[in-house]
Design a protein around this motif. Sequence first.
Motif, PDB file in Angstrom:
ATOM      1  N   HIS A  32       0.791  -1.232   0.000  1.00 54.42           N
ATOM      2  CA  HIS A  32       0.000   0.000   0.000  1.00 54.42           C
ATOM      3  C   HIS A  32       0.822   1.281   0.000  1.00 54.42           C
ATOM      4  N   ARG A  33       2.102   1.211   0.402  1.00 53.93           N
ATOM      5  CA  ARG A  33       2.928   2.430   0.422  1.00 53.93           C
ATOM      6  C   ARG A  33       4.372   2.087   0.095  1.00 53.93           C
ATOM      7  N   PRO A  34       5.089   3.051  -0.476  1.00 48.52           N
ATOM      8  CA  PRO A  34       6.497   2.810  -0.807  1.00 48.52           C
ATOM      9  C   PRO A  34       7.291   2.412   0.437  1.00 48.52           C
ATOM     10  N   ASN A  35       8.200   1.489   0.268  1.00 44.10           N
ATOM     11  CA  ASN A  35       9.056   1.009   1.361  1.00 44.10           C
ATOM     12  C   ASN A  35       8.279   0.388   2.514  1.00 44.10           C
ATOM     13  N   GLY A  36       7.024   0.007   2.265  1.00 45.50           N
ATOM     14  CA  GLY A  36       6.222  -0.639   3.292  1.00 45.50           C
ATOM     15  C   GLY A  36       6.370  -2.144   3.241  1.00 45.50           C
ATOM     16  N   LYS A  37       5.574  -2.801   4.023  1.00 44.45           N
ATOM     17  CA  LYS A  37       5.508  -4.259   4.042  1.00 44.45           C
ATOM     18  C   LYS A  37       4.218  -4.680   3.349  1.00 44.45           C
ATOM     19  N   TYR A  38       4.150  -5.949   3.007  1.00 41.09           N
ATOM     20  CA  TYR A  38       2.960  -6.468   2.337  1.00 41.09           C
ATOM     21  C   TYR A  38       1.881  -6.826   3.351  1.00 41.09           C
ATOM     22  N   ALA A  39       0.635  -6.675   2.913  1.00 45.62           N
ATOM     23  CA  ALA A  39      -0.540  -7.007   3.712  1.00 45.62           C
ATOM     24  C   ALA A  39      -1.443  -7.907   2.870  1.00 45.62           C
ATOM     25  N   LEU A  40      -2.424  -8.469   3.518  1.00 41.09           N
ATOM     26  CA  LEU A  40      -3.425  -9.239   2.789  1.00 41.09           C
ATOM     27  C   LEU A  40      -4.440  -8.287   2.176  1.00 41.09           C
ATOM     28  N   PRO A  41      -4.941  -8.594   0.984  1.00 41.01           N
ATOM     29  CA  PRO A  41      -5.987  -7.756   0.389  1.00 41.01           C
ATOM     30  C   PRO A  41      -7.234  -7.758   1.272  1.00 41.01           C
ATOM     31  N   GLY A  42      -7.941  -6.658   1.265  1.00 38.57           N
ATOM     32  CA  GLY A  42      -9.172  -6.535   2.041  1.00 38.57           C
ATOM     33  C   GLY A  42      -9.222  -5.194   2.728  1.00 38.57           C
TER      34      GLY A  42
END
Length: 162
Positions: free
Chosen positions: A49-59
């Motif tokens: 969702h944001r640069p240099n962030g971590k991945y999340a599950l969709p939803g």
Amino acid sequence: MKAEYQDIFIVKGQGITGDQKSISLPFTHVSSRAIILRRKDGAILGALHRPNGKYALPGGAIDDGESAEDTLQRELQEEGIRLVGSDEGWRERLGVDYYGGYNELCLWYVFLVDDVETEKNEEILNTRWIRQDENLWYPYVREKILLNLLQYVPDRVNMNPE
């Protein structure tokens, strides 16, 4: 107000009792998210969702008057994710998690798919398939994903990657 509960983990079909925990009520947020597992290799779809962030599950967050299932279908559409060859059993594979950082109750549904098709949108910078042995997720998300997979599709979990 606080509620007390005890973690229970499922490993190879066996319930293992965990720690006593406490959560604050009422929840600030309730979200509905998808653990999207690709059949051919067990990779899991992550959303950045944001640069240099971590991945999340969709939803995302459940709106007033909306069911968790309706929320998930709406969020996948808003995030430009179309499931290809999805099974119908996802509604029966529901995991629940509490994230104290946001005082959020998370409902996680497990989907088995052949693939996904994605389109650009304003909510997600990137989606990618993440191998089960990669840890590109927010803290402890990988472990929670694997626990949900162990509970519902244990034959598709690779606990000892090469």
